[in-house]
Design a protein around this motif. Structure first.
Motif, PDB file in Angstrom:
ATOM      1  N   ALA A 111      28.924  48.926  49.660  1.00  0.00           N
ATOM      2  CA  ALA A 111      28.108  49.034  50.883  1.00  0.00           C
ATOM      3  C   ALA A 111      28.839  48.547  52.128  1.00  0.00           C
ATOM      4  O   ALA A 111      28.895  49.270  53.135  1.00  0.00           O
ATOM      5  CB  ALA A 111      26.780  48.305  50.695  1.00  0.00           C
TER       6      ALA A 111
ATOM      7  N   CYS B 209      31.745  50.992  52.969  1.00  0.00           N
ATOM      8  CA  CYS B 209      31.279  52.264  53.538  1.00  0.00           C
ATOM      9  C   CYS B 209      30.881  52.072  55.003  1.00  0.00           C
ATOM     10  O   CYS B 209      31.155  52.935  55.844  1.00  0.00           O
ATOM     11  CB  CYS B 209      30.108  52.811  52.742  1.00  0.00           C
ATOM     12  SG  CYS B 209      30.568  53.422  51.122  1.00  0.00           S
ATOM     13  N   ALA B 210      30.238  50.957  55.307  1.00  0.00           N
ATOM     14  CA  ALA B 210      29.846  50.684  56.696  1.00  0.00           C
ATOM     15  C   ALA B 210      31.080  50.539  57.576  1.00  0.00           C
ATOM     16  O   ALA B 210      31.110  51.020  58.716  1.00  0.00           O
ATOM     17  CB  ALA B 210      28.989  49.426  56.754  1.00  0.00           C
TER      18      ALA B 210
ATOM     19  N   GLY C 119      32.522  53.924  58.169  1.00  0.00           N
ATOM     20  CA  GLY C 119      31.612  54.817  58.880  1.00  0.00           C
ATOM     21  C   GLY C 119      31.128  55.987  58.051  1.00  0.00           C
ATOM     22  O   GLY C 119      30.900  57.082  58.584  1.00  0.00           O
ATOM     23  N   ILE C 120      30.971  55.773  56.754  1.00  0.00           N
ATOM     24  CA  ILE C 120      30.459  56.837  55.877  1.00  0.00           C
ATOM     25  C   ILE C 120      29.243  56.309  55.142  1.00  0.00           C
ATOM     26  O   ILE C 120      29.011  55.101  55.072  1.00  0.00           O
ATOM     27  CB  ILE C 120      31.534  57.305  54.860  1.00  0.00           C
ATOM     28  CG1 ILE C 120      31.991  56.145  53.971  1.00  0.00           C
ATOM     29  CG2 ILE C 120      32.707  57.949  55.562  1.00  0.00           C
ATOM     30  CD1 ILE C 120      32.940  56.544  52.858  1.00  0.00           C
ATOM     31  N   SER C 121      28.455  57.220  54.596  1.00  0.00           N
ATOM     32  CA  SER C 121      27.289  56.800  53.822  1.00  0.00           C
ATOM     33  C   SER C 121      27.732  56.336  52.439  1.00  0.00           C
ATOM     34  O   SER C 121      28.824  56.655  51.975  1.00  0.00           O
ATOM     35  CB  SER C 121      26.299  57.958  53.693  1.00  0.00           C
ATOM     36  OG  SER C 121      26.843  58.981  52.886  1.00  0.00           O
ATOM     37  N   ARG C 122      26.883  55.583  51.781  1.00  0.00           N
ATOM     38  CA  ARG C 122      27.200  55.138  50.422  1.00  0.00           C
ATOM     39  C   ARG C 122      27.303  56.322  49.477  1.00  0.00           C
ATOM     40  O   ARG C 122      28.120  56.319  48.558  1.00  0.00           O
ATOM     41  CB  ARG C 122      26.137  54.156  49.928  1.00  0.00           C
ATOM     42  CG  ARG C 122      26.319  52.793  50.513  1.00  0.00           C
ATOM     43  CD  ARG C 122      25.446  51.747  49.857  1.00  0.00           C
ATOM     44  NE  ARG C 122      24.598  52.253  48.806  1.00  0.00           N
ATOM     45  CZ  ARG C 122      23.350  51.851  48.594  1.00  0.00           C
ATOM     46  NH1 ARG C 122      22.798  50.960  49.364  1.00  0.00           N
ATOM     47  NH2 ARG C 122      22.644  52.356  47.610  1.00  0.00           N
ATOM     48  N   LYS C 123      26.479  57.333  49.714  1.00  0.00           N
ATOM     49  CA  LYS C 123      26.528  58.534  48.875  1.00  0.00           C
ATOM     50  C   LYS C 123      27.913  59.180  48.946  1.00  0.00           C
ATOM     51  O   LYS C 123      28.492  59.561  47.929  1.00  0.00           O
ATOM     52  CB  LYS C 123      25.444  59.518  49.320  1.00  0.00           C
ATOM     53  CG  LYS C 123      25.369  60.770  48.498  1.00  0.00           C
ATOM     54  CD  LYS C 123      24.230  61.655  48.962  1.00  0.00           C
ATOM     55  CE  LYS C 123      24.154  62.918  48.140  1.00  0.00           C
ATOM     56  NZ  LYS C 123      23.064  63.793  48.569  1.00  0.00           N
ATOM     57  N   THR C 124      28.459  59.272  50.161  1.00  0.00           N
ATOM     58  CA  THR C 124      29.796  59.840  50.335  1.00  0.00           C
ATOM     59  C   THR C 124      30.847  58.936  49.701  1.00  0.00           C
ATOM     60  O   THR C 124      31.804  59.415  49.085  1.00  0.00           O
ATOM     61  CB  THR C 124      30.094  60.052  51.824  1.00  0.00           C
ATOM     62  OG1 THR C 124      29.089  60.907  52.376  1.00  0.00           O
ATOM     63  CG2 THR C 124      31.461  60.680  52.033  1.00  0.00           C
TER      64      THR C 124
ATOM     65  N   TYR D  49      30.489  56.936  47.111  1.00  0.00           N
ATOM     66  CA  TYR D  49      30.444  57.122  45.660  1.00  0.00           C
ATOM     67  C   TYR D  49      31.028  58.476  45.258  1.00  0.00           C
ATOM     68  O   TYR D  49      31.685  58.602  44.228  1.00  0.00           O
ATOM     69  CB  TYR D  49      29.017  56.987  45.128  1.00  0.00           C
ATOM     70  CG  TYR D  49      28.570  55.557  45.001  1.00  0.00           C
ATOM     71  CD1 TYR D  49      29.112  54.726  44.022  1.00  0.00           C
ATOM     72  CD2 TYR D  49      27.620  55.019  45.856  1.00  0.00           C
ATOM     73  CE1 TYR D  49      28.711  53.406  43.894  1.00  0.00           C
ATOM     74  CE2 TYR D  49      27.215  53.708  45.748  1.00  0.00           C
ATOM     75  CZ  TYR D  49      27.765  52.898  44.755  1.00  0.00           C
ATOM     76  OH  TYR D  49      27.380  51.592  44.637  1.00  0.00           O
ATOM     77  N   LYS D  50      30.817  59.491  46.083  1.00  0.00           N
ATOM     78  CA  LYS D  50      31.357  60.818  45.785  1.00  0.00           C
ATOM     79  C   LYS D  50      32.891  60.786  45.806  1.00  0.00           C
ATOM     80  O   LYS D  50      33.546  61.318  44.904  1.00  0.00           O
ATOM     81  CB  LYS D  50      30.827  61.834  46.792  1.00  0.00           C
ATOM     82  CG  LYS D  50      31.312  63.253  46.552  1.00  0.00           C
ATOM     83  CD  LYS D  50      30.582  64.268  47.398  1.00  0.00           C
ATOM     84  CE  LYS D  50      30.842  64.075  48.858  1.00  0.00           C
ATOM     85  NZ  LYS D  50      30.279  65.156  49.689  1.00  0.00           N
TER      86      LYS D  50
END
Length: 90
Positions: free
Chosen positions: A18, A21-22, A25-30, A32-33
């Motif tokens: 988390a 990712c912050a 500047g990306i989402s957590r979903k991205t 994890y992807k």
């Protein structure tokens, strides 16, 4: 590609997903992807993928095969366009 590599390297060093990712500047979903692709494919996962769809949902099946496409087109030209007449000409 370089940012994705740095992202995964820091994840492998033990940083949490988390906050990392912050920071990127990306989402957590991205996040994890990206990480899952790295685990599956290795370093080749960092290259950009094609955005072309794998298949087209509204494309008729016979358009993929030239032989049956020409057969279907000839039936349409020679027979009236009712379902019963097309079924009997095939």
């Amino acid at each position: 590609m370089d940012e994705r590599l740095r992202f995964v390297a820091r994840l492998l060093e033990g940083e949490k997903m988390a906050p990392l990712c912050a920071e990127f500047g990306i989402s957590r979903k991205t996040g994890y992807k990206i990480f899952e692709r790295y685990k599956d494919c290795g370093v080749t996962a960092f290259t950009d993928r094609s955005r072309r769809p794998y298949r087209q949902a509204n494309r008729p099946r016979f358009a993929r095969n030239c032989g049956s496409r020409s057969r279907a087109c000839s039936c349409r030209r020679s027979a009236p366009s009712t379902p019963c007449s097309i079924a009997t000409t095939w």
